[in-house]
Scaffold this active site. Structure first.
Site, PDB file in Angstrom:
ATOM      1  N   ILE A  53      -7.233   0.102   9.257  1.00  0.00           N
ATOM      2  CA  ILE A  53      -8.364  -0.819   9.132  1.00  0.00           C
ATOM      3  C   ILE A  53      -8.164  -2.068   9.983  1.00  0.00           C
ATOM      4  CG2 ILE A  53      -8.723  -0.002   6.777  1.00  0.00           C
ATOM      5  CD1 ILE A  53      -7.863  -2.789   5.803  1.00  0.00           C
ATOM      6  N   ASN A 134      -0.860  -2.960   4.109  1.00  0.00           N
ATOM      7  CA  ASN A 134      -0.763  -3.890   5.237  1.00  0.00           C
ATOM      8  C   ASN A 134      -0.068  -5.193   4.855  1.00  0.00           C
ATOM      9  OD1 ASN A 134      -2.186  -1.994   6.724  1.00  0.00           O
ATOM     10  ND2 ASN A 134      -4.159  -2.941   6.321  1.00  0.00           N
ATOM     11  N   HIS A 153       3.160  -3.479  -0.140  1.00  0.00           N
ATOM     12  CA  HIS A 153       4.365  -3.611   0.673  1.00  0.00           C
ATOM     13  C   HIS A 153       4.673  -5.071   0.999  1.00  0.00           C
ATOM     14  CE1 HIS A 153       3.779   0.819   2.161  1.00  0.00           C
ATOM     15  NE2 HIS A 153       4.225   0.728   0.906  1.00  0.00           N
ATOM     16  N   CYS A 164      20.421 -14.742  -2.247  1.00  0.00           N
ATOM     17  CA  CYS A 164      20.310 -15.507  -3.497  1.00  0.00           C
ATOM     18  C   CYS A 164      18.897 -15.473  -4.076  1.00  0.00           C
ATOM     19  CB  CYS A 164      20.744 -16.950  -3.276  1.00  0.00           C
ATOM     20  SG  CYS A 164      19.649 -17.921  -2.210  1.00  0.00           S
ATOM     21  N   ASN A 250     -10.830   8.049   7.960  1.00  0.00           N
ATOM     22  CA  ASN A 250      -9.629   7.989   8.780  1.00  0.00           C
ATOM     23  C   ASN A 250      -9.863   8.788  10.061  1.00  0.00           C
ATOM     24  OD1 ASN A 250      -6.913   7.013   8.992  1.00  0.00           O
ATOM     25  ND2 ASN A 250      -6.149   9.087   8.634  1.00  0.00           N
ATOM     26  N   GLU A 252      -8.007  11.114  11.142  1.00  0.00           N
ATOM     27  CA  GLU A 252      -7.629  12.515  10.898  1.00  0.00           C
ATOM     28  C   GLU A 252      -7.436  12.720   9.406  1.00  0.00           C
ATOM     29  OE1 GLU A 252      -2.870  11.698  11.802  1.00  0.00           O
ATOM     30  OE2 GLU A 252      -4.085  12.827  13.243  1.00  0.00           O
TER      31      GLU A 252
END
Length: 466
Positions: A53, A134, A153, A164, A250, A252
């Site tokens: 995207i 993303n 993510h 730390c 998408n 594919e």
């Protein structure tokens, strides 16, 4: 929710009659999904998105052959492309990630047309949550409420020490990235990285907590621009209920190989027929879906307004950066001026110090010259006793000469004396006891003796010189 459509035919499985397959969507097209939405069946939509995207924004995706980011990582000399996001590799060699991060850093790109589908759905009260792989933070730039966003993510929004775990200022990390330098924790010295989930790290706790409850509620799943190859994100498509329709936009097909994944070609013969696909760019697919739903104009307006806001924000940031740069230049110039003044002052001090040294040397030289003059002036006085001593010796030497030589007058003196005596003699004086002739005879005799003595003295040999 309206009752799902069912086929008229029953199925036979191993000789047994099986319930007929239920068609959630009339077919696997965008129009079928749009119809589902317009019928009011989708009230809790979840959108899952990947790098696809953001390609329209100029950000490369990861796996597209020939153009993907992983194909462009050869310059980093990685053992394998994914190593750039591997936590073990990062700990040993953080440089490749930070070089790549400079290219991915938020602020260089604007949200795409697809990104604005999210706030549009939220405005209509249809968006349950947006889950994204993303890290570019473009969803945030559309104005989407943070509560509706799960960055599975992580992102550049925050940064943390991997040792730390102290959260650090992202602006500070951003400056390091822009300077192509590696940030280290000021507390413990450990590596600091944006809170991006690397391979080998757990996903954010919020992801697991919300996913557990959200996907049970989902009544339409829209998957945008992802190859669905990264776990556990890709497994989310299997968490929705069996009657929840799923749409993939998408370039594919993806997600067909996993159990419970997409079944676009009726390969798995699921009891429900619910999967739709649009193959192409995300912006084209989203625009078509919005058009079918009657939202195209509204979405276009949001996109344009968002770009105007972004442009203004970018200009303001540019002005701010220019002001900061100007201030930095002014500070640098002031520092340079101070350094020059300090250098001049130091040089002046050194010059004065040198002058004082030279003056001191001159004074020392002058003092030495004066002392020398005084010494020269005093020297005769100091030598006078010696001279007197020498004179005494010379006098003593003269005294050692022969008495005859010492007492004998010169010929001229003798003649002068005799002449005076002769002239002073009164030849007519009767009172003298001896006659004038006798006086003359006596003087004559004396003269002969004196002359004889002088001659003898001159002819006498001198004493030998020692």
């Amino acid at each position: 929710m309206a009752s799902p459509r069912s086929s008229a035919k029953t199925r036979l499985q191993k000789g047994k009659i099986v319930e007929p397959r239920v068609h959630i969507l009339k077919d696997g097209s965008l129009s079928a999904v749009a119809e589902y939405i317009k019928e009011g069946k989708a009230k809790n939509i979840i959108v899952m998105s990947g790098a696809g995207i953001s390609t329209a924004a100029g950000i490369k995706d990861f796996r597209s052959p020939g153009t993907g980011l992983y194909d462009d990582l050869e310059k980093y000399n990685l053992p394998y492309p994914e190593a750039v996001f591997d936590i073990s590799f990062f700990k040993d060699n953080p440089s490749p990630f930070f070089r790549l991060a400079k290219e991915l850093l938020p602020g260089r790109y604007r949200p795409t047309f697809t990104h604005y589908l999210l706030p549009l759905l939220a405005r209509k009260g249809l968006l349950l949550r947006s889950y994204t792989q993303n890290i570019d933070m473009l969803e945030r730039l559309t104005g989407l409420d943070d509560e509706l966003l799960v960055e599975a993510h992580g992102s550049f929004a925050t940064s943390q020490c991997i040792k730390c775990e102290v959260v650090t200022d992202s602006k500070w990390v951003r400056k390091h990235i822009l300077k192509s330098s590696i940030p280290y924790c000021e507390t413990c010295g450990g590596l600091v990285k944006p809170t991006i989930t690397f391979f080998g790290e757990d996903l954010p706790a919020r992801f697991g907590r919300l996913a557990l409850q959200d996907f049970k509620k989902c009544d339409l799943l829209i998957v945008l621009g992802t190859s669905l190859q990264v776990e556990p994100f890709n497994r989310l498509i299997t968490r929705v209920g069996p009657e929840c329709p799923r749409l993939l936009i998408n370039r594919e097909k993806a997600g067909e190989e996993m159990h419970g994944g997409f079944d676009f070609d009726d390969k798995w013969k699921y009891p429900t027929v619910r999967d739709a696909v649009f193959l192409g760019n995300c912006d084209d697919g989203v625009r078509e879906l919005a058009k079918l739903c009657g939202w195209e104009g509204e979405l276009q307006a949001m996109f344009e307004a968002g770009n105007i806001e972004m442009q203004i924000a970018e200009e303001m940031e540019a002005l701010s950066l220019a002001a900061e740069l100007e201030e930095a230049v002014a500070v640098a110039n002031e520092a340079e001026k101070e350094a020059e003044e300090e250098a001049e002052e130091k040089a002046e001090k050194e010059a004065k110090k040198g002058a004082r040294k030279e003056a001191k040397k001159e004074i020392e030289k002058e003092t030495k010259r004066e002392a020398k003059k005084e010494a020269v002036a005093v020297e005769p006085e100091t030598k006078r006793p010696l001279q007197k001593k020498e004179e005494g010796k010379e006098k003593e030497g003269r005294q050692k000469e022969t008495p005859a030589e010492k007492d004998v007058p010169s010929e001229d003196d003798v003649v002068q004396q005799l002449s005076e005596r002769l002239l002073s003699t009164d030849l007519n004086a009767a009172s003298e006891t001896f006659t004038a002739a006798d006086e003359i005879l006596a003087v004559s005799t004396e003269s002969v003796v004196v002359v004889t003595t002088i001659v003898d003295t001159k002819e006498a040999p001198k004493p030998a010189q020692v």
